[in-house]
Write a protein that holds these residues in place. Structure first.
Motif, PDB file in Angstrom:
ATOM      1  N   TRP A 238      41.642  36.488  27.318  1.00  0.00           N
ATOM      2  CA  TRP A 238      42.318  35.877  28.286  1.00  0.00           C
ATOM      3  C   TRP A 238      42.469  36.829  29.438  1.00  0.00           C
ATOM      4  CZ3 TRP A 238      42.939  30.749  29.565  1.00  0.00           C
ATOM      5  CH2 TRP A 238      42.983  29.798  28.688  1.00  0.00           C
ATOM      6  N   TYR A 239      42.014  36.385  30.732  1.00  0.00           N
ATOM      7  CA  TYR A 239      42.156  37.286  31.977  1.00  0.00           C
ATOM      8  C   TYR A 239      42.959  36.219  32.788  1.00  0.00           C
ATOM      9  CZ  TYR A 239      38.827  40.686  30.923  1.00  0.00           C
ATOM     10  OH  TYR A 239      37.907  41.809  30.351  1.00  0.00           O
ATOM     11  N   VAL A 240      43.833  36.875  33.791  1.00  0.00           N
ATOM     12  CA  VAL A 240      44.524  36.317  34.945  1.00  0.00           C
ATOM     13  C   VAL A 240      44.133  36.833  36.272  1.00  0.00           C
ATOM     14  CG1 VAL A 240      46.436  38.035  34.704  1.00  0.00           C
ATOM     15  CG2 VAL A 240      46.913  35.673  35.621  1.00  0.00           C
ATOM     16  N   GLN A 241      44.170  35.914  37.379  1.00  0.00           N
ATOM     17  CA  GLN A 241      43.707  36.002  38.406  1.00  0.00           C
ATOM     18  C   GLN A 241      44.537  35.741  39.371  1.00  0.00           C
ATOM     19  OE1 GLN A 241      40.125  34.118  40.225  1.00  0.00           O
ATOM     20  NE2 GLN A 241      39.495  35.993  41.360  1.00  0.00           N
ATOM     21  N   TYR A 242      45.261  36.455  40.121  1.00  0.00           N
ATOM     22  CA  TYR A 242      46.322  36.361  41.147  1.00  0.00           C
ATOM     23  C   TYR A 242      45.372  36.171  42.616  1.00  0.00           C
ATOM     24  CZ  TYR A 242      49.954  37.621  37.652  1.00  0.00           C
ATOM     25  OH  TYR A 242      50.241  37.796  36.541  1.00  0.00           O
ATOM     26  N   PRO A 243      45.991  35.239  43.448  1.00  0.00           N
ATOM     27  CA  PRO A 243      45.357  35.275  44.926  1.00  0.00           C
ATOM     28  C   PRO A 243      44.860  36.188  45.423  1.00  0.00           C
ATOM     29  CG  PRO A 243      47.284  33.858  44.534  1.00  0.00           C
ATOM     30  CD  PRO A 243      47.363  34.795  43.438  1.00  0.00           C
ATOM     31  N   ASN A 244      43.277  36.112  45.835  1.00  0.00           N
ATOM     32  CA  ASN A 244      43.056  37.342  46.715  1.00  0.00           C
ATOM     33  C   ASN A 244      42.875  38.664  45.935  1.00  0.00           C
ATOM     34  OD1 ASN A 244      42.444  35.582  48.895  1.00  0.00           O
ATOM     35  ND2 ASN A 244      44.777  35.904  49.224  1.00  0.00           N
ATOM     36  N   GLN A 245      42.776  38.578  44.471  1.00  0.00           N
ATOM     37  CA  GLN A 245      42.648  39.838  43.656  1.00  0.00           C
ATOM     38  C   GLN A 245      41.657  39.654  42.525  1.00  0.00           C
ATOM     39  OE1 GLN A 245      46.502  41.301  42.031  1.00  0.00           O
ATOM     40  NE2 GLN A 245      47.555  40.789  43.800  1.00  0.00           N
ATOM     41  N   GLY A 246      41.289  40.579  41.974  1.00  0.00           N
ATOM     42  CA  GLY A 246      40.390  40.608  40.884  1.00  0.00           C
ATOM     43  C   GLY A 246      40.963  40.054  39.774  1.00  0.00           C
ATOM     44  N   LEU A 247      40.299  40.128  38.824  1.00  0.00           N
ATOM     45  CA  LEU A 247      40.929  39.603  37.187  1.00  0.00           C
ATOM     46  C   LEU A 247      41.627  40.763  36.479  1.00  0.00           C
ATOM     47  CD1 LEU A 247      38.448  37.311  37.903  1.00  0.00           C
ATOM     48  CD2 LEU A 247      38.361  37.217  35.410  1.00  0.00           C
ATOM     49  N   GLN A 248      42.705  40.623  35.567  1.00  0.00           N
ATOM     50  CA  GLN A 248      43.323  41.302  34.827  1.00  0.00           C
ATOM     51  C   GLN A 248      43.281  40.905  33.471  1.00  0.00           C
ATOM     52  OE1 GLN A 248      47.063  42.255  36.374  1.00  0.00           O
ATOM     53  NE2 GLN A 248      46.800  41.704  38.382  1.00  0.00           N
ATOM     54  N   LEU A 249      43.328  41.920  32.549  1.00  0.00           N
ATOM     55  CA  LEU A 249      43.292  41.298  31.050  1.00  0.00           C
ATOM     56  C   LEU A 249      44.693  40.964  30.688  1.00  0.00           C
ATOM     57  CD1 LEU A 249      41.554  40.987  28.464  1.00  0.00           C
ATOM     58  CD2 LEU A 249      42.245  43.364  28.074  1.00  0.00           C
ATOM     59  N   LEU A 250      44.679  39.887  30.071  1.00  0.00           N
ATOM     60  CA  LEU A 250      45.909  39.307  29.546  1.00  0.00           C
ATOM     61  C   LEU A 250      46.331  40.029  28.112  1.00  0.00           C
ATOM     62  CD1 LEU A 250      47.122  35.841  30.612  1.00  0.00           C
ATOM     63  CD2 LEU A 250      48.279  37.825  31.221  1.00  0.00           C
ATOM     64  N   LEU A 251      45.221  39.450  27.360  1.00  0.00           N
ATOM     65  CA  LEU A 251      45.016  39.970  25.910  1.00  0.00           C
ATOM     66  C   LEU A 251      43.790  39.640  25.475  1.00  0.00           C
ATOM     67  CD1 LEU A 251      44.956  36.513  24.573  1.00  0.00           C
ATOM     68  CD2 LEU A 251      47.259  36.651  25.016  1.00  0.00           C
ATOM     69  N   LYS A 252      43.312  40.353  24.109  1.00  0.00           N
ATOM     70  CA  LYS A 252      42.181  39.727  23.566  1.00  0.00           C
ATOM     71  C   LYS A 252      42.262  39.854  22.099  1.00  0.00           C
ATOM     72  CE  LYS A 252      41.081  44.772  23.148  1.00  0.00           C
ATOM     73  NZ  LYS A 252      39.987  46.028  23.286  1.00  0.00           N
TER      74      LYS A 252
END
Lengths: 114, 114
Positions: B35-49
């Motif tokens: 699962w990745y999260v993307q905040y407005p106008n940013q790239g994706l960040q890893l939440l968990l795997k």
């Protein structure tokens, strides 16, 4: 730490123009990726590079070329831009050469083709 | 080929309510899920795997996900939503350590109401 840096952040092109999107990472990562993000379609892989000097096609490579200039830099080139290439482009990197490793993303390049 | 389906392109919850974002995968071999999260106008960040070590995976910011093989699911949950959780969330899958590409879902936009 800068992480993954993409330039430019925004660009407007006319159909048929060419341009190169730049990406650099300062984490000494081996693998680098280019994705495009379109509404309702998630991210689709354009090209990736598992190491300096190697590149491989992803899901949607047509109309694009890439260069892994050195370990830090991975550029994406549009030789003759088309409106269908209007998208947000993300560069990512990961430490190793396997997809199970976390990928670190840049903030994206928003590209419009008129 | 592997794929993921995210049910619900938009989810709205009240602050303090349970967050549940759904992801189902399709794979003929054991998957690795992210699962990745993307905040407005940013790239994706890893939440968990999930990489087969444990079926319940804890991530950052209080999120967790449970791998259920019988249901081919990897739903993301958080007991109590915070305003700062408003973002777009992507589920992704790869199927073996040799494969270098992730396949992303189409994303779920989470809205948190005050």
């Amino acid at each position: 730490n800068a992480g993954v840096t993409q330039t430019p952040k925004f660009q407007v092109l006319k159909t048929g123009q060419s341009m190169t999107l730049q990406c650099a990472q300062d984490m000494n990562h081996n693998s680098m990726y280019w994705y495009r993000q379109d509404p309702g379609m998630g991210l689709r892989l354009i090209y990736y590079s598992a190491s300096e000097g190697t590149t491989d096609k992803g899901e949607v490579p047509n109309g694009y070329n890439v260069s892994r200039l050195n370990k830090r830099e991975f550029s994406l080139r549009l030789e003759s831009a088309a409106p269908s290439q209007t998208s947000v482009y993300f560069c990512a990197s990961s430490e190793g050469r396997q997809a199970i490793e976390p990928q670190h993303f840049g903030d994206g390049t928003r590209l419009s083709i008129l | 080929a592997q794929s993921v389906t995210q049910l619900g392109s938009h989810v709205s919850v009240s602050e303090g309510a349970l967050v549940l974002l759904r992801c189902n995968y399709s794979s003929s071999v054991p998957p690795y899920l992210f699962w990745y999260v993307q905040y407005p106008n940013q790239g994706l960040q890893l939440l968990l795997k999930y990489t087969s070590a444990a079926t319940l995976v804890k991530g950052i910011n209080g999120f967790e996900a449970e791998f259920k093989k019988s249901e081919t699911s990897f739903h993301l949950t958080k007991p109590s939503a915070h305003m700062s959780d408003a973002a777009e969330y992507f589920c992704a899958v790869t199927v073996d350590t040799g494969r270098r590409a992730l396949t992303f879902g189409s994303g779920t936009r989470l809205q948190v109401q005050p």
